[in-house]
Design a protein around this motif. Structure first.
Motif, mmCIF file in Angstrom:
data_model
loop_
_atom_site.group_PDB
_atom_site.id
_atom_site.type_symbol
_atom_site.label_atom_id
_atom_site.label_comp_id
_atom_site.label_asym_id
_atom_site.label_seq_id
_atom_site.Cartn_x
_atom_site.Cartn_y
_atom_site.Cartn_z
ATOM 1 N N LYS A 96 32.684 41.686 39.417
ATOM 2 C CA LYS A 96 33.823 42.506 39.865
ATOM 3 C C LYS A 96 34.890 41.636 40.397
ATOM 4 O O LYS A 96 34.732 40.337 40.820
ATOM 5 C CB LYS A 96 33.104 43.328 41.073
ATOM 6 C CG LYS A 96 32.282 43.941 40.562
ATOM 7 C CD LYS A 96 32.392 45.211 39.756
ATOM 8 C CE LYS A 96 31.480 46.147 39.389
ATOM 9 N NZ LYS A 96 31.522 47.175 38.547
ATOM 10 N N GLU A 97 36.057 42.295 40.396
ATOM 11 C CA GLU A 97 37.346 41.673 40.595
ATOM 12 C C GLU A 97 37.310 41.070 42.203
ATOM 13 O O GLU A 97 36.830 41.929 42.908
ATOM 14 C CB GLU A 97 38.596 42.190 40.377
ATOM 15 C CG GLU A 97 39.808 41.731 40.792
ATOM 16 C CD GLU A 97 41.319 42.502 40.553
ATOM 17 O OE1 GLU A 97 41.951 42.270 41.302
ATOM 18 O OE2 GLU A 97 40.994 43.256 39.890
ATOM 19 N N GLY A 98 37.730 40.053 42.660
ATOM 20 C CA GLY A 98 37.436 39.735 44.225
ATOM 21 C C GLY A 98 36.168 39.073 44.370
ATOM 22 O O GLY A 98 35.793 38.487 45.547
ATOM 23 N N LYS A 99 34.943 39.247 43.498
ATOM 24 C CA LYS A 99 33.562 38.631 43.770
ATOM 25 C C LYS A 99 33.132 37.842 42.630
ATOM 26 O O LYS A 99 31.970 38.169 42.341
ATOM 27 C CB LYS A 99 32.728 40.003 44.327
ATOM 28 C CG LYS A 99 33.129 40.681 45.420
ATOM 29 C CD LYS A 99 32.208 41.807 45.652
ATOM 30 C CE LYS A 99 32.618 42.648 46.920
ATOM 31 N NZ LYS A 99 31.821 43.746 47.141
ATOM 32 N N GLU A 100 34.352 37.292 42.166
ATOM 33 C CA GLU A 100 33.714 36.656 40.775
ATOM 34 C C GLU A 100 32.719 35.198 41.139
ATOM 35 O O GLU A 100 32.989 34.647 42.206
ATOM 36 C CB GLU A 100 34.754 36.412 40.026
ATOM 37 C CG GLU A 100 35.598 37.485 39.537
ATOM 38 C CD GLU A 100 36.700 37.247 38.558
ATOM 39 O OE1 GLU A 100 36.683 36.338 37.671
ATOM 40 O OE2 GLU A 100 37.930 37.399 38.913
ATOM 41 N N LYS A 108 40.591 38.843 38.049
ATOM 42 C CA LYS A 108 41.672 39.209 38.854
ATOM 43 C C LYS A 108 43.105 38.757 38.204
ATOM 44 O O LYS A 108 44.038 39.440 38.010
ATOM 45 C CB LYS A 108 41.798 38.322 40.238
ATOM 46 C CG LYS A 108 42.719 38.444 41.177
ATOM 47 C CD LYS A 108 42.577 37.643 42.329
ATOM 48 C CE LYS A 108 43.798 37.892 43.488
ATOM 49 N NZ LYS A 108 43.708 36.805 44.524
ATOM 50 N N GLU A 109 43.117 37.577 37.453
ATOM 51 C CA GLU A 109 44.460 37.040 36.776
ATOM 52 C C GLU A 109 44.749 37.959 35.528
ATOM 53 O O GLU A 109 45.918 38.371 35.275
ATOM 54 C CB GLU A 109 44.038 35.577 36.354
ATOM 55 C CG GLU A 109 43.951 34.625 37.454
ATOM 56 C CD GLU A 109 43.472 33.194 37.081
ATOM 57 O OE1 GLU A 109 43.277 33.205 35.735
ATOM 58 O OE2 GLU A 109 43.613 32.349 38.046
ATOM 59 N N THR A 110 43.697 38.720 34.845
ATOM 60 C CA THR A 110 44.041 39.591 33.560
ATOM 61 C C THR A 110 43.854 40.946 33.920
ATOM 62 O O THR A 110 44.128 41.484 33.003
ATOM 63 C CB THR A 110 42.859 39.006 32.672
ATOM 64 O OG1 THR A 110 41.524 39.145 33.173
ATOM 65 C CG2 THR A 110 42.977 37.578 32.033
ATOM 66 N N LEU A 115 33.591 43.670 31.161
ATOM 67 C CA LEU A 115 33.352 43.798 29.680
ATOM 68 C C LEU A 115 34.516 43.785 29.022
ATOM 69 O O LEU A 115 34.625 43.182 27.621
ATOM 70 C CB LEU A 115 32.696 45.383 29.477
ATOM 71 C CG LEU A 115 32.620 45.843 27.994
ATOM 72 C CD1 LEU A 115 31.687 45.036 27.514
ATOM 73 C CD2 LEU A 115 32.179 47.298 28.176
ATOM 74 N N GLU A 116 35.778 44.174 29.444
ATOM 75 C CA GLU A 116 36.748 44.054 28.840
ATOM 76 C C GLU A 116 37.470 42.411 28.547
ATOM 77 O O GLU A 116 37.900 42.121 27.291
ATOM 78 C CB GLU A 116 38.203 44.696 29.531
ATOM 79 C CG GLU A 116 38.138 46.309 29.572
ATOM 80 C CD GLU A 116 38.936 46.884 30.575
ATOM 81 O OE1 GLU A 116 39.313 48.024 30.604
ATOM 82 O OE2 GLU A 116 39.426 46.229 31.289
#
Length: 234
Positions: A96-100, A108-110, A115-116
């Motif tokens: 998840k973004e912010g919990k990578e 976050k950057e992309t 999955l995407e």
């Protein structure tokens, strides 16, 4: 609440030390109890400097499956080096973004979901109908693969003994008699995330019960080794 205990914990953490809970110690000890391998299952094993070098020694072509794909970096190595005619990447895609993990910020950057992001990494191979992506629990997704159809299986999902053993129960029916299985994180403990691993216990049990020999032990600078296995031929 114990202020003295909390203060001591804070001091230790600031000094670079970590306190492990008793249950973690217990789990590590339990995972360390596994059967030693007989000589005939390791006598032909060689050491590789890393897991990528091992890929260069594998037969090319065929069907390759990766269980637990992360961001797709190793998937691309498999595709480029092993050059399978068909590749299947399996993951729950739960980053998840912010919990990578590992301090990464790719999502976050992309502005992509896990999955995407992974699909974009493999887009060239997806477009050529070489790569296929399956989202779900590893053992459930593996069940969808035809029996005795996989030439190369790379296993790098959850590393508890229970999960790896559950995956192996399916994998042993999916791999060809001449197929090769590579297990990641052949170690007892993740010193970064502070997690006990059960990979060696599950792998040794599988090797002994199904008579799989070790072809390669792949080194890693932090001790997260790989082992590459194939059915033993007397």
């Amino acid at each position: 609440m114990n202020p003295i205990k909390d203060y001591l914990k804070t001091l230790l953490l600031k000094s670079g030390y970590t306190l492990l809970k008793g249950d973690i110690r217990k789990n590590v000890k339990e995972n360390a109890v596994f059967s030693p391998l007989p000589n005939h299952l390791v006598s032909n094993a060689k050491v590789c400097v890393d897991r990528i070098e091992a890929l260069k020694l594998l037969p090319k072509g065929g069907v390759a499956v990766e269980v637990g794909v992360g961001y797709g970096d190793f998937s691309k190595h498999i595709l480029e080096i092993v050059q399978p005619e068909k590749f299947i990447g399996i993951d729950i895609f739960g980053f998840k973004e912010g919990k990578e993990p590992w301090g990464c910020q790719f999502l976050k950057e992309t502005k992509c979901s896990h999955l995407e992001y992974y699909k974009k990494q493999l887009q060239e191979y997806i477009d050529k109908d070489i790569a296929q992506v399956k989202q779900g629990l590893s053992w459930a997704m593996l069940q969808e693969i035809p029996d005795h159809s996989v030439d190369f299986m790379y296993v790098d999902a959850d590393h508890t003994y229970e999960s790896v053993a559950k995956e192996i129960e399916v994998i042993k029916h999916k791999i060809k008699p001449t197929g090769i299985i590579q297990f990641n994180d052949y170690t007892l403990f993740d010193q970064n995330g502070l997690f006990p691993f059960g990979v060696p216990k599950a792998v040794h049990q599988f090797m002994i019960e199904e008579q799989y020999e070790m072809l390669y032990l792949c080194l890693h600078q932090e001790g997260f080794y790989d082992v590459v296995l194939r059915k033993w031929a007397p």
